[in-house]
Design a protein around this motif. Structure first.
Motif, PDB file in Angstrom:
ATOM      1  N   ARG A 208      16.801   0.623   3.783  1.00  0.00           N
ATOM      2  CA  ARG A 208      15.461   0.722   3.847  1.00  0.00           C
ATOM      3  C   ARG A 208      14.594   2.073   3.812  1.00  0.00           C
ATOM      4  O   ARG A 208      13.694   2.328   3.415  1.00  0.00           O
ATOM      5  CB  ARG A 208      14.714  -0.147   5.072  1.00  0.00           C
ATOM      6  N   LEU A 209      15.408   3.058   4.548  1.00  0.00           N
ATOM      7  CA  LEU A 209      14.924   4.455   5.058  1.00  0.00           C
ATOM      8  C   LEU A 209      15.528   5.383   4.088  1.00  0.00           C
ATOM      9  O   LEU A 209      15.025   6.387   4.007  1.00  0.00           O
ATOM     10  CB  LEU A 209      14.876   4.696   6.402  1.00  0.00           C
ATOM     11  N   LEU A 210      16.614   5.126   3.589  1.00  0.00           N
ATOM     12  CA  LEU A 210      17.423   5.996   2.634  1.00  0.00           C
ATOM     13  C   LEU A 210      17.421   5.694   1.095  1.00  0.00           C
ATOM     14  O   LEU A 210      17.529   6.607   0.408  1.00  0.00           O
ATOM     15  CB  LEU A 210      19.028   6.043   3.201  1.00  0.00           C
ATOM     16  N   ALA A 293       9.543   7.947  -8.797  1.00  0.00           N
ATOM     17  CA  ALA A 293      10.915   7.892  -8.484  1.00  0.00           C
ATOM     18  C   ALA A 293      11.390   8.224  -7.138  1.00  0.00           C
ATOM     19  O   ALA A 293      12.503   7.703  -6.653  1.00  0.00           O
ATOM     20  CB  ALA A 293      11.729   8.688  -9.565  1.00  0.00           C
ATOM     21  N   GLU A 294      10.621   9.290  -6.436  1.00  0.00           N
ATOM     22  CA  GLU A 294      11.051   9.913  -4.959  1.00  0.00           C
ATOM     23  C   GLU A 294      10.514   8.999  -4.223  1.00  0.00           C
ATOM     24  O   GLU A 294      10.741   9.187  -2.912  1.00  0.00           O
ATOM     25  CB  GLU A 294      10.583  11.087  -4.886  1.00  0.00           C
ATOM     26  N   ALA A 295       9.608   7.950  -4.215  1.00  0.00           N
ATOM     27  CA  ALA A 295       9.168   7.057  -3.410  1.00  0.00           C
ATOM     28  C   ALA A 295      10.421   6.035  -2.699  1.00  0.00           C
ATOM     29  O   ALA A 295      11.383   5.912  -3.670  1.00  0.00           O
ATOM     30  CB  ALA A 295       8.153   5.978  -3.843  1.00  0.00           C
ATOM     31  N   LEU A 296      10.327   5.777  -1.471  1.00  0.00           N
ATOM     32  CA  LEU A 296      11.319   4.784  -0.910  1.00  0.00           C
ATOM     33  C   LEU A 296      11.063   3.485  -1.484  1.00  0.00           C
ATOM     34  O   LEU A 296      10.103   2.888  -1.928  1.00  0.00           O
ATOM     35  CB  LEU A 296      11.052   4.710   0.658  1.00  0.00           C
ATOM     36  N   VAL A 298      11.519   0.895  -0.158  1.00  0.00           N
ATOM     37  CA  VAL A 298      10.638  -0.266   0.644  1.00  0.00           C
ATOM     38  C   VAL A 298       9.214  -0.040   0.539  1.00  0.00           C
ATOM     39  O   VAL A 298       8.507  -0.960   0.568  1.00  0.00           O
ATOM     40  CB  VAL A 298      11.234   0.024   2.203  1.00  0.00           C
ATOM     41  N   GLU A 299       8.812   1.296  -0.026  1.00  0.00           N
ATOM     42  CA  GLU A 299       7.397   1.410  -0.159  1.00  0.00           C
ATOM     43  C   GLU A 299       7.110   0.814  -1.477  1.00  0.00           C
ATOM     44  O   GLU A 299       6.025   0.090  -1.501  1.00  0.00           O
ATOM     45  CB  GLU A 299       7.259   2.954  -0.543  1.00  0.00           C
ATOM     46  N   LEU A 303       4.267  -2.355  -2.040  1.00  0.00           N
ATOM     47  CA  LEU A 303       3.364  -2.372  -2.920  1.00  0.00           C
ATOM     48  C   LEU A 303       3.254  -3.652  -3.866  1.00  0.00           C
ATOM     49  O   LEU A 303       2.050  -4.282  -4.036  1.00  0.00           O
ATOM     50  CB  LEU A 303       3.532  -0.967  -3.910  1.00  0.00           C
ATOM     51  N   MET A 304       4.603  -4.250  -4.065  1.00  0.00           N
ATOM     52  CA  MET A 304       4.534  -5.450  -4.782  1.00  0.00           C
ATOM     53  C   MET A 304       3.961  -6.408  -3.849  1.00  0.00           C
ATOM     54  O   MET A 304       3.140  -7.388  -4.341  1.00  0.00           O
ATOM     55  CB  MET A 304       6.109  -5.699  -4.960  1.00  0.00           C
TER      56      MET A 304
END
Length: 336
Positions: A208-210, A293-296, A298-299, A303-304
């Protein structure tokens, strides 16, 4: 009557209510043992934490028997929260493993009695090495406590075991004290969730964080994409070929103009629009949600979920299409 039959009859006498009462008594006893630790989080606790914060090497945890099992868990918790640590079995330490301890390390020794033979035997060697010794013991006047630079009191009024023999409350108290040390150090080091994820890359938190959108999005020929001049029929064929349940709609400069999804198709059919001749520009969703593209990952998931959609278009700084991401990608990657 055989011994086995007597044992079975004895077990049947313990009905559900009796078993529940016994179980709750254990929880209550161990809860009281943990609560009694709170006043002992004092200046000595802070000194122990200071030794560990100043350590240039690693924390070496020692413990025999049940204390050894607890020690292994404490070492693992320390290591995963920013304090390098490992467990050494005291019996093996006397036969060569003591060489794992360097002058830059700190030793954390666990013994409820403070008189565990295998640990007491190591005290002179630890002193010769000149490394700080932190004790966790239930006997503040024990040999281990007296030899330690800092001694943390993990004594309990009684074990949860009715025989007073099986380590229960004492091991729970030791584990709680170890957690208190680990989390205090975590905060002092400003250890972040991202730092935690780096040491747990295979776990759910690590994913989730990487994991970034760029790691799982569809690119190149895998992207379903049509232009604004495309007919709805051609757009549906593109959606079928790529199998993502959506297609991006772009202008002549590859900038995102809109999106067409399975949901848009249902609304189009309900409106009685001819799917063979209608231009995609008339039925697409123009104000579509996009991500970077650089968003996580999980972000993107958030949004979805917030907008109740199953796909996102991925754009660059100029709003040009560079990828497509859908919910199935997030499921396969383990983010969901």
């Amino acid at each position: 009557m055989t011994s086995k039959n007597r044992d079975l009859r004895h077990l049947h006498e313990f009905d559900a209510e009796r078993l529940i009462t016994l179980g709750r008594a254990v929880i209550e006893t161990e809860t009281a043992a943990i609560a009694a630790l709170a006043p002992r989080i004092d200046a000595e606790f802070a000194r122990a934490c200071r030794f560990l914060l100043n350590c240039q090497g690693r924390t070496v945890v020692l413990g025999m028997g049940k204390s050894g099992h607890i020690g292994g868990k404490i070492a693992a918790t320390l290591a995963s929260t920013g304090t390098p640590a490992f467990f050494v079995h005291p019996g093996e330490a006397s036969h060569g493993d003591l060489g794992m301890i360097t002058p830059d390390d700190v030793v954390l020794a666990l013994s409820n009695s403070g008189e565990t033979d295998e640990i007491v035997a190591l005290l002179p060697v630890i002193k010769r090495l000149g490394v700080p010794l932190i004790a966790m013991t239930g006997k503040p006047r024990s040999t281990l406590a007296q030899a330690a630079d800092v001694s943390l009191d993990i004594s309990v009024d009684k074990e949860a075991c009715p025989l007073g023999l099986a380590p229960t409350s004492s091991t729970t108290a030791t584990l709680a004290m170890g957690d208190a040390v680990a989390i205090a150090l975590l905060e002092a080091r400003e250890f972040s969730a991202e730092d935690f994820a780096l040491s747990h890359p295979g776990g759910t938190l690590g994913r989730r964080l990487l994991l970034h959108v760029s790691n799982i999005m569809h690119t190149g020929d895998e992207m379903p994409v049509v232009t604004e001049t495309t007919t709805l029929r051609e757009a549906l064929l593109e959606m079928t070929r790529k199998g993502l349940g959506t297609t991006a709609v772009v202008d002549a400069d590859n900038r995102v103009a809109g999106v067409f999804t399975d949901g848009d198709l249902r609304r189009t059919l309900d409106a009685g629009i001819d799917v063979r001749s209608a231009p995609i520009a008339e039925v697409m969703t123009r104000q579509c949600k996009t991500t970077r593209a650089e968003a996580l990952a999980v972000e993107a998931l958030s949004l979805m979920e917030d907008h109740k959609i199953n796909a996102l278009l991925v754009v660059d700084d100029q709003q040009k299409l560079i990828g497509v991401l859908n919910m199935h990608d997030l499921l396969r990657s383990g983010v969901v």
